[in-house]
Design a protein around this motif. Structure first.
Motif, PDB file in Angstrom:
ATOM      1  N   GLY A 109       0.792  -1.228   0.000  1.00 39.96           N
ATOM      2  CA  GLY A 109       0.000   0.000   0.000  1.00 39.96           C
ATOM      3  C   GLY A 109       0.818   1.268   0.000  1.00 39.96           C
ATOM      4  N   ALA A 110       2.116   1.177  -0.278  1.00 40.96           N
ATOM      5  CA  ALA A 110       2.978   2.355  -0.214  1.00 40.96           C
ATOM      6  C   ALA A 110       2.557   3.426  -1.215  1.00 40.96           C
ATOM      7  CB  ALA A 110       4.431   1.942  -0.454  1.00 40.96           C
ATOM      8  N   GLU A 111       2.203   3.011  -2.438  1.00 38.42           N
ATOM      9  CA  GLU A 111       1.810   3.991  -3.454  1.00 38.42           C
ATOM     10  C   GLU A 111       0.544   4.733  -3.035  1.00 38.42           C
ATOM     11  OE1 GLU A 111       0.648   4.172  -8.221  1.00 38.42           O
ATOM     12  OE2 GLU A 111       1.577   2.375  -7.367  1.00 38.42           O
ATOM     13  N   TRP A 112      -0.420   3.993  -2.487  1.00 42.55           N
ATOM     14  CA  TRP A 112      -1.653   4.638  -2.030  1.00 42.55           C
ATOM     15  C   TRP A 112      -1.345   5.619  -0.902  1.00 42.55           C
ATOM     16  CZ3 TRP A 112      -4.153   5.423   2.478  1.00 42.55           C
ATOM     17  CH2 TRP A 112      -5.472   5.888   2.402  1.00 42.55           C
ATOM     18  N   LEU A 113      -0.453   5.237   0.011  1.00 45.90           N
ATOM     19  CA  LEU A 113      -0.135   6.105   1.141  1.00 45.90           C
ATOM     20  C   LEU A 113       0.560   7.377   0.673  1.00 45.90           C
ATOM     21  CD1 LEU A 113      -0.165   6.583   4.149  1.00 45.90           C
ATOM     22  CD2 LEU A 113       1.933   5.221   4.344  1.00 45.90           C
ATOM     23  N   VAL A 114       1.443   7.263  -0.308  1.00 41.60           N
ATOM     24  CA  VAL A 114       2.096   8.452  -0.850  1.00 41.60           C
ATOM     25  C   VAL A 114       1.070   9.403  -1.438  1.00 41.60           C
ATOM     26  CG1 VAL A 114       3.649   9.292  -2.662  1.00 41.60           C
ATOM     27  CG2 VAL A 114       4.330   7.364  -1.234  1.00 41.60           C
ATOM     28  N   ASP A 115       0.074   8.860  -2.145  1.00 40.49           N
ATOM     29  CA  ASP A 115      -0.982   9.705  -2.712  1.00 40.49           C
ATOM     30  C   ASP A 115      -1.758  10.423  -1.615  1.00 40.49           C
ATOM     31  OD1 ASP A 115      -0.346   9.045  -5.303  1.00 40.49           O
ATOM     32  OD2 ASP A 115      -1.767   7.401  -5.424  1.00 40.49           O
ATOM     33  N   ALA A 116      -2.064   9.705  -0.527  1.00 42.13           N
ATOM     34  CA  ALA A 116      -2.783  10.327   0.585  1.00 42.13           C
ATOM     35  C   ALA A 116      -1.937  11.408   1.243  1.00 42.13           C
ATOM     36  CB  ALA A 116      -3.185   9.268   1.601  1.00 42.13           C
ATOM     37  N   LEU A 117      -0.645  11.148   1.389  1.00 51.61           N
ATOM     38  CA  LEU A 117       0.256  12.130   1.986  1.00 51.61           C
ATOM     39  C   LEU A 117       0.402  13.364   1.102  1.00 51.61           C
ATOM     40  CD1 LEU A 117       3.024   9.680   3.212  1.00 51.61           C
ATOM     41  CD2 LEU A 117       1.550  11.057   4.691  1.00 51.61           C
ATOM     42  N   ALA A 118       0.243  13.190  -0.209  1.00 48.82           N
ATOM     43  CA  ALA A 118       0.436  14.302  -1.135  1.00 48.82           C
ATOM     44  C   ALA A 118      -0.576  15.415  -0.925  1.00 48.82           C
ATOM     45  CB  ALA A 118       0.355  13.807  -2.580  1.00 48.82           C
ATOM     46  N   ASP A 119      -1.719  15.099  -0.351  1.00 43.54           N
ATOM     47  CA  ASP A 119      -2.752  16.117  -0.132  1.00 43.54           C
ATOM     48  C   ASP A 119      -2.746  16.681   1.277  1.00 43.54           C
ATOM     49  OD1 ASP A 119      -3.693  16.118  -2.686  1.00 43.54           O
ATOM     50  OD2 ASP A 119      -5.273  14.653  -2.327  1.00 43.54           O
ATOM     51  N   VAL A 120      -1.777  16.268   2.086  1.00 41.58           N
ATOM     52  CA  VAL A 120      -1.696  16.793   3.451  1.00 41.58           C
ATOM     53  C   VAL A 120      -1.447  18.302   3.401  1.00 41.58           C
ATOM     54  CG1 VAL A 120      -0.273  16.841   5.526  1.00 41.58           C
ATOM     55  CG2 VAL A 120      -0.962  14.662   4.538  1.00 41.58           C
ATOM     56  N   GLY A 121      -2.196  19.029   4.194  1.00 39.72           N
ATOM     57  CA  GLY A 121      -2.047  20.475   4.239  1.00 39.72           C
ATOM     58  C   GLY A 121      -2.896  21.220   3.243  1.00 39.72           C
ATOM     59  N   GLY A 178      -2.667   6.232 -11.372  1.00 44.08           N
ATOM     60  CA  GLY A 178      -2.941   6.370  -9.948  1.00 44.08           C
ATOM     61  C   GLY A 178      -3.488   7.734  -9.591  1.00 44.08           C
ATOM     62  N   ARG A 179      -3.746   7.893  -8.316  1.00 45.31           N
ATOM     63  CA  ARG A 179      -4.303   9.140  -7.799  1.00 45.31           C
ATOM     64  C   ARG A 179      -3.229  10.218  -7.771  1.00 45.31           C
ATOM     65  NH1 ARG A 179      -4.784  11.468  -2.702  1.00 45.31           N
ATOM     66  NH2 ARG A 179      -6.723  12.580  -2.271  1.00 45.31           N
ATOM     67  N   LEU A 180      -3.569  11.428  -8.226  1.00 40.69           N
ATOM     68  CA  LEU A 180      -2.625  12.535  -8.274  1.00 40.69           C
ATOM     69  C   LEU A 180      -2.909  13.497  -7.134  1.00 40.69           C
ATOM     70  CD1 LEU A 180      -0.320  13.890  -9.893  1.00 40.69           C
ATOM     71  CD2 LEU A 180      -2.083  15.171 -11.105  1.00 40.69           C
ATOM     72  N   GLY A 181      -1.878  13.863  -6.405  1.00 40.74           N
ATOM     73  CA  GLY A 181      -2.039  14.802  -5.301  1.00 40.74           C
ATOM     74  C   GLY A 181      -2.271  16.215  -5.791  1.00 40.74           C
ATOM     75  N   ALA A 182      -3.035  16.982  -5.008  1.00 43.44           N
ATOM     76  CA  ALA A 182      -3.344  18.355  -5.402  1.00 43.44           C
ATOM     77  C   ALA A 182      -2.088  19.212  -5.458  1.00 43.44           C
ATOM     78  CB  ALA A 182      -4.356  18.953  -4.416  1.00 43.44           C
ATOM     79  N   ARG A 183      -1.234  19.082  -4.445  1.00 42.72           N
ATOM     80  CA  ARG A 183      -0.019  19.885  -4.433  1.00 42.72           C
ATOM     81  C   ARG A 183       0.915  19.488  -5.574  1.00 42.72           C
ATOM     82  NH1 ARG A 183       1.124  19.383   0.476  1.00 42.72           N
ATOM     83  NH2 ARG A 183       2.509  17.577   0.376  1.00 42.72           N
ATOM     84  N   ALA A 184       0.994  18.189  -5.866  1.00 44.03           N
ATOM     85  CA  ALA A 184       1.857  17.730  -6.949  1.00 44.03           C
ATOM     86  C   ALA A 184       1.423  18.323  -8.280  1.00 44.03           C
ATOM     87  CB  ALA A 184       1.846  16.206  -7.009  1.00 44.03           C
ATOM     88  N   LEU A 185       0.120  18.369  -8.537  1.00 47.64           N
ATOM     89  CA  LEU A 185      -0.367  18.957  -9.777  1.00 47.64           C
ATOM     90  C   LEU A 185      -0.095  20.451  -9.810  1.00 47.64           C
ATOM     91  CD1 LEU A 185      -1.938  18.722 -12.443  1.00 47.64           C
ATOM     92  CD2 LEU A 185      -4.035  19.135 -11.139  1.00 47.64           C
ATOM     93  N   ARG A 186      -0.392  21.136  -8.721  1.00 53.33           N
ATOM     94  CA  ARG A 186      -0.221  22.588  -8.679  1.00 53.33           C
ATOM     95  C   ARG A 186       1.233  22.986  -8.930  1.00 53.33           C
ATOM     96  NH1 ARG A 186      -2.180  23.471  -3.920  1.00 53.33           N
ATOM     97  NH2 ARG A 186      -0.192  23.656  -2.818  1.00 53.33           N
ATOM     98  N   GLU A 187       2.156  22.211  -8.406  1.00 51.27           N
ATOM     99  CA  GLU A 187       3.568  22.560  -8.536  1.00 51.27           C
ATOM    100  C   GLU A 187       4.190  22.083  -9.843  1.00 51.27           C
ATOM    101  OE1 GLU A 187       5.366  20.919  -5.070  1.00 51.27           O
ATOM    102  OE2 GLU A 187       4.533  22.434  -3.718  1.00 51.27           O
ATOM    103  N   SER A 188       3.480  21.234 -10.604  1.00 51.02           N
ATOM    104  CA  SER A 188       4.090  20.657 -11.808  1.00 51.02           C
ATOM    105  C   SER A 188       3.679  21.359 -13.100  1.00 51.02           C
ATOM    106  CB  SER A 188       3.738  19.168 -11.909  1.00 51.02           C
ATOM    107  OG  SER A 188       2.340  18.981 -12.064  1.00 51.02           O
ATOM    108  N   VAL A 189       2.520  22.036 -13.126  1.00 53.56           N
ATOM    109  CA  VAL A 189       2.079  22.689 -14.366  1.00 53.56           C
ATOM    110  C   VAL A 189       2.835  24.005 -14.558  1.00 53.56           C
ATOM    111  CG1 VAL A 189      -0.225  21.646 -14.269  1.00 53.56           C
ATOM    112  CG2 VAL A 189       0.176  23.880 -13.201  1.00 53.56           C
ATOM    113  N   PRO A 190       2.924  24.509 -15.796  1.00 52.72           N
ATOM    114  CA  PRO A 190       3.515  25.830 -16.016  1.00 52.72           C
ATOM    115  C   PRO A 190       2.786  26.872 -15.169  1.00 52.72           C
ATOM    116  CG  PRO A 190       3.194  24.706 -18.101  1.00 52.72           C
ATOM    117  CD  PRO A 190       2.515  23.866 -17.062  1.00 52.72           C
TER     118      PRO A 190
END
Length: 337
Positions: free
Chosen positions: A96-108, A179-191
């Motif tokens: 479940g490591a991948e799922w946990l990383v996705d959940a952690l990505a939205d922390v904050g 997989g599930r994409l974190g909100a912060r990961a998307l916000r920081e990756s787009v131009p």
């Protein structure tokens, strides 16, 4: 610390702490549950190790969201403890490591999602893309905003805003992920330029992948105060699905007989009711005519703006300076709020 990890097991510590680091979040590790109760309700996410789950249950901490039990091959007793804690899930590591990383990505991130406004042209050349850019530029002056290019045949929203040379992921790159994409990961990756991000295409061959859009848009609205969708007029089933995700829909139409006739057909195909309205451009017909033909209320009128093409060609976007477009964007955003 946004994440609290309750465990005395070295193996669990070594498994979870690197995942927190990979997600870019700080973690407080505590081996004594009674010492961690003060932080129980303060952190964004609580991870209870299987080795301490029953001890935590005995302390009867208050129910709260964002509690997960983590461990290796958890047994039946752990699942019973998770139920008593009101845990959202039991995460079996390392599977479940991948799922946990996705959940952690939205922390904050915010607890409630942002607002989504869709803009579509009722007729060709109505100015929907220009209005979408203006709305995004206007709102980004005060809060995180994402402008999403959902029109494969459009000019490319990054070009209209002078952002085509900025680094960042485009639709093609997101289509290759899973997989599930974190909100912060998307916000920081787009131009991005300050608070304004743009999601568009990088090449000439474009196709809006509906499954990718379904996966990306929830992360977009979790990570931004406003998401503006520039919709393709002839988008087929993809258009209908994207429209259903909009809190507000703006249909831009010229106040002419051909323009309103085309807009009426589009509105009939969409079959949307609720918060949808017309943004009318100059023409020979009145607002009352537009409402009667399309069945939608007129929510704004945008006159022609002098120097608009020059502003876009200079990479300033359509909202440079003052004018009817800036006033319309401001009023529409206030009405949506």
């Amino acid at each position: 610390m946004p994440v609290l990890l309750l465990t005395s097991a070295t193996s669990l510590h070594d498994a979870v702490v690197p995942l927190c680091a990979a997600a870019g979040v700080e973690v407080q590790v505590c081996a004594e549950p009674d010492l961690a109760l003060a932080a129980w309700g303060e952190v964004d996410l609580v991870l209870v190790g299987v080795d301490l789950a029953e001890r935590v249950v005995a302390l009867a901490p208050p129910r709260r969201p964002g509690v997960h039990v983590v461990g290796v091959a958890p047994g039946d007793t752990v699942f019973r403890a998770a139920v008593e804690l009101g845990a959202v899930s039991v995460v079996d590591l390392p599977q479940g490591a991948e799922w946990l990383v996705d959940a952690l990505a939205d922390v904050g991130e915010r607890a409630s999602p942002g607002r989504t406004i869709g803009v579509v042209g009722g007729a060709g050349g109505a100015g929907a893309t220009t209005l979408a850019c203006a709305l995004a530029q206007s709102y980004a002056a005060r809060a995180p905003t994402l402008l999403v290019d959902a029109d494969p045949l459009g000019p490319g929203l990054d070009r209209l805003l002078g952002m085509e040379d900025l680094p960042g992921v485009r639709w093609e790159g997101l289509g290759e992920t899973a997989g599930r994409l974190g909100a912060r990961a998307l916000r920081e990756s787009v131009p991005r330029r300050e608070l304004l991000g743009v999601l568009t295409w990088s090449g000439l061959r474009r196709r809006l992948d509906v499954p990718t859009a379904r996966r990306i848009l929830p992360a977009a609205v979790r990570g931004h105060d406003l998401v503006v969708l520039d919709l393709a007029r002839q988008g087929g089933p993809a258009l209908t699905e994207l429209v259903d995700r909009c809190d507000d829909l703006l249909v831009v139409t010229p106040s002419t007989v051909p323009g309103l006739a085309a807009t009426a057909r589009l509105v009939a195909d969409l079959g949307r009711s609720g918060r949808a309205g017309l943004v009318v451009r100059p023409g020979g017909l009145s607002d009352a005519d537009a409402e009667q033909v399309t069945g939608l209320p007129v929510v704004a009128a945008v006159a022609d703006q002098r120097g608009l093409a020059a502003s876009v060609d200079r990479g300033l976007g359509p909202l440079a300076g003052r004018g009817p477009l800036a006033r319309a964007a401001r009023d529409l955003l206030a009405a949506a709020a």
